[in-house]
Motif scaffolding. Structure first.
Motif, mmCIF file in Angstrom:
data_model
loop_
_atom_site.group_PDB
_atom_site.id
_atom_site.type_symbol
_atom_site.label_atom_id
_atom_site.label_comp_id
_atom_site.label_asym_id
_atom_site.label_seq_id
_atom_site.Cartn_x
_atom_site.Cartn_y
_atom_site.Cartn_z
ATOM 1 N N PRO A 1 0.821 -1.198 0.000
ATOM 2 C CA PRO A 1 0.000 0.000 0.000
ATOM 3 C C PRO A 1 0.857 1.250 0.000
ATOM 4 N N SER B 1 -2.721 -10.533 -2.183
ATOM 5 C CA SER B 1 -3.363 -9.638 -3.127
ATOM 6 C C SER B 1 -4.552 -10.286 -3.805
ATOM 7 N N ASP C 1 -8.150 -1.864 -2.805
ATOM 8 C CA ASP C 1 -7.144 -2.879 -3.110
ATOM 9 C C ASP C 1 -7.693 -3.909 -4.095
#
Length: 451
Positions: free
Chosen positions: A46, A55, A173
């Motif tokens: 990040p 991820s 994300d």
């Protein structure tokens, strides 16, 4: 003599190196510092540069909060819940659709200060059957919000109830691995009949249901994934999801082997038309790409929702999306191969957190108090179990369900909470604040918090 001195130096250096190595090993494996972090798939660092977590997939772009749009259907008597959601919505453009408000000037001033907008959408229908007051407004909200905000002004829409909490950093994300121009309807929390009698008649209803038809994202990458849902890692009972580029009926029908779901011409067998016991759970929320919303003309939606649909708002929404664009839901992917994981409104390891809800439906999500407990444990101890950390780092929403919140919160906690609104909303707003603040502390401590 010089040779002897050199030998002594070498042995001293080796001894020091050995001591340092043993000390480092003991520190790393001690109970105070050991943690059960999830297995890394690909590194996702990040903006803080401090933390790493497993991820969702390849990262294509760097998204910011201004790339999002929050769309919330509400009503004038539930505006305290809208205000309570400002903590998790901070710095994210938001559009709230309600039927009317008594003090528009005051509300407008507050909204401008908070970076949000309100719009009226009246509703003349009475609640009946499966419907609740406001269901039509809930169904129309994403289309109206996209139309009013402008399709060039956002990439992704976060759509949920006024008592739904999104975990923004986790959502950003996940979305960075996807193309916002692809028509995506993202959720892994679908209503679907659990059992069938072989003639297309359903029995028990449950959500989320892993057997509900869905796609995986286009080009999805995961060590457990193989194209067209053929991986041996597909959990038992799950729909074998193909990659959807985009996710259409034809893709679902032809893209993977799911016997009993489709007829030879892709007719629905295990579920009727999308929107009738096969739909995305509104309280769990969904994430919609601008590519999807561009493909649906607002004028058609305005006419469509001006009739009495007779079903819940989330049912009407999914039926409208399918009828007008042909798009069906896409699972974000990470939880698809991990049966203990749900990203939208998770329970704990797929187990039922509370008793059956309306119409005897089995609800395997809706665990905001459990999320608070897990956040608290991780913050206090430094880590929780692998499944716990994995869930906290990938969950996207939780649904508080305001009508049950009073029974979830201890009376002393609610009474100690500073709040100026109606008492019936005190517990819900307390949970909104608790979830938002604890999640922020958790992300900061783990080094995942974004700019």
């Amino acid at each position: 003599m010089p040779k002897r001195k050199n030998t002594i130096r070498i042995w001293l250096s080796l001894a020091i190196l050995l001591v340092v190595t043993v000390a480092a090993y003991n520190w790393a494996t001690s109970p105070e510092t050991a943690s059960e972090e999830p297995l890394r798939v690909t590194k996702s660092v990040p903006s803080s540069g401090k933390g790493e977590r497993e991820s969702f997939g390849n990262k294509n772009t760097k998204l910011k909060r201004k790339d999002l749009l929050v769309a919330i259907p509400s009503s004038s008597d539930r505006l305290p819940l809208v205000r309570g959601s400002r903590l998790w919505r901070r710095d994210v453009p938001s559009l709230i659709i309600t039927e009317f408000w008594s003090d528009p000037d005051k509300l407008t001033r507050q909204a401008e200060f908070e970076g949000e907008k309100f719009e009226k959408y009246g509703e003349w229908r009475e609640a009946w059957g499966c419907m609740k007051i406001g269901d039509v407004r809930a169904g129309v909200t994403p289309f109206l919000a996209a139309h009013l905000h402008g399709y060039d002004n956002f990439k992704w829409m976060l759509y949920g109830d006024d008592d739904t909490v999104f975990f923004i950093d986790n959502a950003l994300d996940m979305l960075e691995g996807l193309d916002h121009n692809m028509p995506y309807f993202l959720t892994d929390h679908l209503w679907f009949p659990d059992q069938f009698d072989g003639r297309g008649h359903d029995h028990r209803k449950m959500h989320p249901n892993r057997s509900a038809p869905r796609c995986l994202p286009c080009g999805y990458q995961d060590p457990l994934h193989q194209p067209n849902g053929t991986s041996i890692h597909v959990p038992a009972g799950s729909y074998r999801a193909p990659e959807g580029c985009p996710c259409t009926l034809e893709t679902l029908c032809r893209g993977a082997d799911n016997p009993g779901y489709w007829g030879p011409e892709c007719q629905w067998i295990k579920a009727s038309h999308p929107g009738w016991w096969y739909f995305a759970h509104g309280g769990a929320g969904a994430i919609l790409s601008v590519g999807l919303l561009r493909s649906i003309e607002w004028a058609k939606m305005e006419r469509r929702f001006d009739v009495d649909g007779g079903v819940s708002g989330d049912s009407q929404f999914m039926a409208a999306v399918f009828d007008e664009s042909g798009i069906l839901p896409t699972d974000p992917g990470y939880g698809f191969y991990r049966p203990q994981m749900t990203l939208f409104d998770p329970g704990w390891r797929g187990e039922q957190a509370r008793g059956p809800e309306d119409w005897g439906v089995a609800d395997l999500g809706n665990d905001p108090m459990g999320i608070i407990d897990r956040l608290q444990y991780s913050l206090t101890k430094g880590h929780c179990s692998k499944d716990c950390e994995d869930s906290l780092q990938h969950m996207l929403t939780t649904h508080i369900r305001a009508r049950y919140a009073v029974g979830d919160v201890l009376p002393q906690d609610v009474q100690n909470f500073t709040y100026g609104g109606p008492e019936e909303h005190r517990a819900t707003v307390y949970l909104q604040h608790k979830l938002a603040t604890m999640y922020d502390r958790y992300m900061e401590k783990k080094g995942f918090q974004r700019d």
